[in-house]
Design an enzyme around this catalytic site. Structure first.
Site, short mmCIF file in Angstrom:
data_model
loop_
_atom_site.label_atom_id
_atom_site.label_comp_id
_atom_site.label_asym_id
_atom_site.label_seq_id
_atom_site.Cartn_x
_atom_site.Cartn_y
_atom_site.Cartn_z
CD GLU A 15 23.68 -31.37 -71.54
OE1 GLU A 15 24.71 -30.83 -71.43
OE2 GLU A 15 22.64 -31.21 -72.22
CG HIS A 36 16.34 -33.70 -75.07
ND1 HIS A 36 16.89 -35.09 -75.03
CD2 HIS A 36 17.19 -33.16 -74.20
CE1 HIS A 36 17.89 -35.03 -74.14
NE2 HIS A 36 18.09 -33.91 -73.84
CB CYS A 46 18.71 -34.73 -80.38
SG CYS A 46 17.98 -34.13 -78.83
CG HIS A 76 18.20 -29.42 -70.50
ND1 HIS A 76 17.34 -29.90 -71.08
CD2 HIS A 76 19.51 -29.91 -70.94
CE1 HIS A 76 17.65 -30.95 -71.78
NE2 HIS A 76 19.00 -31.02 -71.79
CG HIS A 130 19.90 -35.54 -69.87
ND1 HIS A 130 19.37 -34.54 -69.29
CD2 HIS A 130 20.30 -35.37 -71.31
CE1 HIS A 130 19.50 -33.48 -70.29
NE2 HIS A 130 20.07 -33.90 -71.33
#
Length: 162
Positions: free
Chosen positions: A79, A85, A135, A81, A119
């Site tokens: 995915e 993170h 995370c 976004h 990633h």
């Protein structure tokens, strides 16, 4: 619950076999174990559990701290976004795919994923134990966009805020 200081006790001898969603089913006392993403039948991931540690119990922090475990031969969604993170490996060995790079991860290795980088995290089939990591992610974040191995958005498969 609420915005006050907290202590979450780690259960050192926890087997990891808690009932999904039940209170006290995770590695931490009083904290529920969850599927990686709410839609358990989503084919974009397999063999991943999530535990929300900070961010869902009334804290006002600008970040959330989550713990993920990826079983051997398991993987997160591929995915991208807008939010960033940080992933810190704490157990086992796994792979971190970011863009065209693949990094081996072991305990205390860290991976920062910047906005819009494709990633995925996975635990190779031959590993004997799960790949586990913390995370740290923005509290306010967009929904991930699922992509194919070429980085093209996948129509009809919406990601969830995992």
């Amino acid at each position: 619950d609420g915005n006050h200081s907290k202590f979450l006790e780690f259960k050192a001898n926890f087997s990891g076999s808690g009932a999904m969603g039940a209170e006290d089913s995770s590695h931490w006392l009083g904290v529920a174990l969850e599927n990686y993403k709410p839609e358990a039948e989503n084919p974009s991931w397999q063999g991943v559990t999530r535990t929300e540690l900070v961010g869902r119990r009334g804290e006002t922090s600008k970040y959330h701290v989550r713990y993920f475990e990826v079983a051997p031969n398991g993987h997160s969604s591929l995915e991208k976004h807008e939010h960033e993170h940080v992933v810190i490996c704490v157990k086992g060995k796994g792979k971190c795919v970011v863009g065209t790079r693949v990094w081996d991860m072991k305990p205390l290795d860290l991976c920062y994923t910047c906005p819009w980088d494709v990633h995925q995290f996975y635990c190779p089939e031959e590993e004997k134990e799960s790949f586990a990591f913390f995370c740290i992610v923005n509290a306010l974040r967009d929904r991930p966009v699922l992509v194919d191995p070429n980085g093209q958005e996948m129509a009809g498969l919406a990601g969830s805020c995992g």
